[in-house]
Design an enzyme around this catalytic site. Sequence first.
Site, PDB file in Angstrom:
ATOM      1  N   ARG A 183     -18.516   1.906  -1.345  1.00 14.55           N
ATOM      2  CA  ARG A 183     -19.320   0.937  -2.599  1.00 14.55           C
ATOM      3  C   ARG A 183     -19.179   0.413  -2.636  1.00 14.55           C
ATOM      4  O   ARG A 183     -19.921  -1.602  -3.041  1.00 14.55           O
ATOM      5  CB  ARG A 183     -19.979   2.324  -2.666  1.00 14.55           C
ATOM      6  CG  ARG A 183     -21.254   3.272  -2.733  1.00 14.55           C
ATOM      7  CD  ARG A 183     -21.221   4.356  -3.380  1.00 14.55           C
ATOM      8  NE  ARG A 183     -20.204   4.981  -2.726  1.00 14.55           N
ATOM      9  CZ  ARG A 183     -19.548   5.707  -1.556  1.00 14.55           C
ATOM     10  NH1 ARG A 183     -21.070   5.658  -0.134  1.00 14.55           N
ATOM     11  NH2 ARG A 183     -18.150   6.093  -0.946  1.00 14.55           N
ATOM     12  N   THR A 184     -17.491   0.512  -3.782  1.00 17.17           N
ATOM     13  CA  THR A 184     -17.405  -1.262  -4.491  1.00 17.17           C
ATOM     14  C   THR A 184     -16.919  -1.776  -3.932  1.00 17.17           C
ATOM     15  O   THR A 184     -17.500  -3.225  -4.310  1.00 17.17           O
ATOM     16  CB  THR A 184     -16.338   0.148  -5.590  1.00 17.17           C
ATOM     17  OG1 THR A 184     -16.470   0.841  -6.273  1.00 17.17           O
ATOM     18  CG2 THR A 184     -15.989  -0.972  -6.837  1.00 17.17           C
TER      19      THR A 184
ATOM     20  N   HIS B 282     -13.454   3.142 -15.015  1.00 15.04           N
ATOM     21  CA  HIS B 282     -14.389   2.319 -13.193  1.00 15.04           C
ATOM     22  C   HIS B 282     -14.963   1.620 -14.222  1.00 15.04           C
ATOM     23  O   HIS B 282     -16.513   2.441 -14.221  1.00 15.04           O
ATOM     24  CB  HIS B 282     -14.627   3.537 -12.540  1.00 15.04           C
ATOM     25  CG  HIS B 282     -15.003   2.959 -10.878  1.00 15.04           C
ATOM     26  ND1 HIS B 282     -15.303   1.465 -11.184  1.00 15.04           N
ATOM     27  CD2 HIS B 282     -15.602   3.347  -9.477  1.00 15.04           C
ATOM     28  CE1 HIS B 282     -15.422   1.565  -9.798  1.00 15.04           C
ATOM     29  NE2 HIS B 282     -15.917   2.754  -9.283  1.00 15.04           N
TER      30      HIS B 282
ATOM     31  N   LYS C 200       6.034  -4.413   1.762  1.00 18.12           N
ATOM     32  CA  LYS C 200       6.657  -5.006   2.246  1.00 18.12           C
ATOM     33  C   LYS C 200       8.308  -5.035   0.520  1.00 18.12           C
ATOM     34  O   LYS C 200       9.242  -5.284   0.279  1.00 18.12           O
ATOM     35  CB  LYS C 200       7.519  -6.412   2.278  1.00 18.12           C
ATOM     36  CG  LYS C 200       6.730  -7.124   3.838  1.00 18.12           C
ATOM     37  CD  LYS C 200       6.322  -8.559   4.044  1.00 18.12           C
ATOM     38  CE  LYS C 200       5.529  -9.225   5.164  1.00 18.12           C
ATOM     39  NZ  LYS C 200       5.349 -10.173   5.149  1.00 18.12           N
TER      40      LYS C 200
ATOM     41  N   ARG D 253      -8.150  -2.772  -7.488  1.00 19.72           N
ATOM     42  CA  ARG D 253      -8.587  -1.095  -7.549  1.00 19.72           C
ATOM     43  C   ARG D 253      -7.388  -0.893  -7.128  1.00 19.72           C
ATOM     44  O   ARG D 253      -6.696  -1.233  -6.435  1.00 19.72           O
ATOM     45  CB  ARG D 253      -9.772  -0.252  -6.138  1.00 19.72           C
ATOM     46  CG  ARG D 253      -9.563   0.843  -5.717  1.00 19.72           C
ATOM     47  CD  ARG D 253     -10.352   1.786  -5.463  1.00 19.72           C
ATOM     48  NE  ARG D 253     -11.349   2.038  -6.257  1.00 19.72           N
ATOM     49  CZ  ARG D 253     -12.758   2.552  -5.545  1.00 19.72           C
ATOM     50  NH1 ARG D 253     -13.089   2.628  -4.869  1.00 19.72           N
ATOM     51  NH2 ARG D 253     -14.003   2.443  -6.179  1.00 19.72           N
TER      52      ARG D 253
END
Length: 312
Positions: free
Chosen positions: A52-53, A129, A80, A101
């Site tokens: 969703r986000t 959030h 890396k 995120r």
Amino acid sequence: ADVLAVDDFDESMVREVFETAAAMKRMVAAKGGSDVLRGRVLANVFYEPSTRTMCSFDAAMKRLGGQVVSVSESTSSAKKGETLEDTVRCLECYCDAMVLRHPQVGTAARAAAAARKPILNAGDGVGEHPTQALLDLFTVATAWAETGAAPPDVLACLAGKQLTLLGDLKHGRTTHSLALLCSRLAAPPSLVLVSPPELRMPQAVCDKLRARGVAVEETDALRQVLPQTDVLYVTRVQRERFATEEAYRAVAGSYVVDKALMEAAPPRCVVLHPLPRVDEISTDFDADPRARYFEQMENGMYVRMALLALVL
């Protein structure tokens, strides 16, 4: 301007975001989008899974005429050993703003300290959030306005109401941000925090809420508080936040919201869930007009359109 935490917002800013999101919703219904961000590029940087986000930020940018570059942990140089700061400094060479995120608390603030371009926090571990909290409150205000239960001021509708947060409040960054966003309002709702003892809201969050004058009650008895609940915010028990499978199973399935249980709730109760769900809301409740979680998901695009337009 960055969007890192709900404390970045005061009530007037929340109102501006909501008014802009409502305008975006009308605009999308009328003509699908605009070119207000034409020529701008957004970097979607997701080190944790998201549907969703990630997709709503992507769609929001594209509906405003912009373009999106997407990066995941599996495709980035983090594999890396590149630091978050170096990744941010690299990506901002190609974009005008960045959505991040990450599984670790505080990474959005770290990214913002390293970046010259705006950073929008899409979830930092069990921290916050903020864009989810904004879309959650927007959904409540929209739902009550549709039923005639809300005054013209979209935030005034929360005064005197009871918001019940249910489920994994310990790990649930959506509940942390929603509770703290409510505390930024002049007339916040009262909060009832329902969870198993092992999954209570972090004490630091509760202390901040009470210090700001928010009425907070903690309990594990959902049935007792449901008849007085104006908004029921359901969250899943997050398997990925537990150290062992045994610890997860000990609390999984603690509460299940279904058609029978919701007979005890008020007829205008608004039921939300940040999704994804597992088994904490039964599908037999989906057709109930109080179930607003799919509308909530759609509103995420309008609120993020508003934030991108305002930030850029």
